[in-house]
Design a protein around this motif. Structure first.
Motif, short mmCIF file in Angstrom:
data_model
loop_
_atom_site.label_atom_id
_atom_site.label_comp_id
_atom_site.label_asym_id
_atom_site.label_seq_id
_atom_site.Cartn_x
_atom_site.Cartn_y
_atom_site.Cartn_z
N SER A 188 -26.94 -63.84 -74.19
CA SER A 188 -26.61 -65.21 -73.79
C SER A 188 -27.54 -66.16 -74.52
CB SER A 188 -26.79 -65.39 -72.27
OG SER A 188 -25.78 -64.73 -71.56
N ALA A 189 -26.96 -67.08 -75.30
CA ALA A 189 -27.77 -68.03 -76.05
C ALA A 189 -28.22 -69.20 -75.18
CB ALA A 189 -26.98 -68.55 -77.24
N GLY A 190 -27.63 -69.33 -73.99
CA GLY A 190 -27.99 -70.42 -73.08
C GLY A 190 -27.26 -70.23 -71.77
N SER A 191 -27.64 -71.01 -70.76
CA SER A 191 -26.97 -70.92 -69.46
C SER A 191 -25.47 -71.11 -69.59
CB SER A 191 -27.53 -71.99 -68.51
OG SER A 191 -28.87 -71.75 -68.17
N ASN A 192 -25.07 -72.02 -70.47
CA ASN A 192 -23.64 -72.28 -70.62
C ASN A 192 -22.89 -71.02 -71.04
OD1 ASN A 192 -24.99 -72.49 -73.17
ND2 ASN A 192 -23.25 -73.56 -74.04
N ARG A 193 -23.48 -70.25 -71.95
CA ARG A 193 -22.82 -69.02 -72.40
C ARG A 193 -22.78 -67.99 -71.27
NH1 ARG A 193 -20.68 -71.67 -75.74
NH2 ARG A 193 -21.25 -71.79 -77.93
N ALA A 194 -23.90 -67.79 -70.58
CA ALA A 194 -23.93 -66.81 -69.49
C ALA A 194 -22.89 -67.14 -68.44
CB ALA A 194 -25.33 -66.78 -68.87
N LEU A 195 -22.78 -68.41 -68.09
CA LEU A 195 -21.84 -68.83 -67.06
C LEU A 195 -20.40 -68.73 -67.53
CD1 LEU A 195 -24.03 -71.76 -65.78
CD2 LEU A 195 -23.43 -69.71 -64.47
#
Length: 327
Positions: free
Chosen positions: A68-75
């Motif tokens: 995940s490159a950031g929270s946006n990607r993980a979510l």
């Protein structure tokens, strides 16, 4: 939302676990999908040492790691059923849940100061107020972006007072250092690297605006696979305790995984990350309640969204309590 309402919500959810026949009826889990992220040192330690693979080997469960490159990607991965468990910032998780992403948070992997507003060393910008009319890079749907919005509001500015440039975290650093933006809402370890190696300045810091590291689980997976979730959290607890005992070694793992220098990794792990409170509770609920108004003020959630209820639905206290021994 009163405390008793929150506890009632948790108690109601716990009733799912009171039906062991449902749990036993589940077929063996063939594959567990979860993320690793440079903003979550615990995930890197787990991935490096293979502790999850070890824990799930007797059940024949394969472990699939997704970056995940950031929270946006993980979510996004969680919402799209690409992973079962993913790491994000707390306020980003709340935003996702409020907008229909069916996740719950049974574990806190860290309390970091992982974001600040960053400018080049020769920038004339000296305060948040100086950002008016400037280009600012930030990744939408993440703690740095929400940090930016809260910082602007505190300085008497609105989102429309700046030119927001939507870039993923690493690209935001590059844009700042190349002079394509005037400021960047950074994220470690990229922020620490820009600071130590590029001479960037943190023009505005506020630990209180950095929400916690939330380990999120798809709600369906949590209901159907509570035993597996508990096993994952036990591994995260093992990693957390190992990092506390071995911070320099943890920083070395971060440096190797994220391809940053050891001083950068040490700054993130030793000075900007607190691993002391893994049990979700009132501390985290209070932090979300304090931060939540920005979501409505900036029209990031639907009008009339009950954020107190959303927080109660998101924060799940059942699992980590048994592992940490904390009420």
């Amino acid at each position: 939302m009163k405390r008793r309402t929150l506890l009632k919500s948790a108690a109601g959810a716990a009733a799912v676990l009171a039906v062991p026949s449902l749990v036993r009826a589940a077929a063996p889990l063939k594959e567990l999908r979860l993320d690793y992220a440079y903003y979550s040192p615990s995930s890197l330690v787990l991935k490096r040492f293979g502790w999850l693979e070890e824990a799930f080997k007797p059940a024949g469960t394969d472990i699939k790691w997704v970056l995940s490159a950031g929270s946006n990607r993980a979510l996004e991965y969680l919402n799209g059923n690409s992973i079962d468990i993913g790491s994000s910032a707390g306020l980003a998780a709340l935003l996702a849940r409020a907008n229909g992403n069916p996740i719950r948070t049974p574990y806190i992997y860290s309390r970091p100061e992982w974001t600040a507003l960053v400018v080049r060393k020769d920038s004339p910008v000296r305060s948040v107020a100086d950002l008016k009319g400037k280009k600012v890079a930030a990744t939408k749907g993440t703690d740095p972006y929400l940090f930016l919005l809260r910082s602007l509001k505190q300085a008497g500015l609105k989102r429309g007072d700046i030119e927001h440039v939507a870039l993923q975290h690493a690209d935001g650093r590059t844009a700042l250092e190349q002079g394509r933006v005037d400021a960047w809402a950074g994220l470690d370890p990229h922020m620490a690297a820009s600071e130590l190696e590029g001479g960037a300045r943190l023009v505005y810091r506020n630990v209180a605006f950095n929400t916690y590291g939330f380990l999120n689980v798809r709600e369906e997976f949590l209901a159907q696979r509570p035993e597996e979730v508990t096993r994952v959290l036990a591994a995260y607890e093992r990693a957390r305790k190992w990092i506390i005992a071995n911070p320099s070694e943890a920083a070395r793992i971060l440096a190797e995984e994220a391809k940053v220098s050891l001083p950068v990794a040490l700054l993130q792990v030793k000075l900007r990350t607190d691993f002391s409170q893994p049990q979700p509770g009132e501390e985290h609920v209070a932090a979300l309640r304090q931060a939540a108004p920005i979501l409505q003020q900036e029209a990031l959630v639907k009008p009339g969204t009950n954020l107190d209820r959303t927080i109660a639905d998101l924060v799940d206290t059942r699992f980590a309590r048994a592992l940490t021994g904390k009420a």
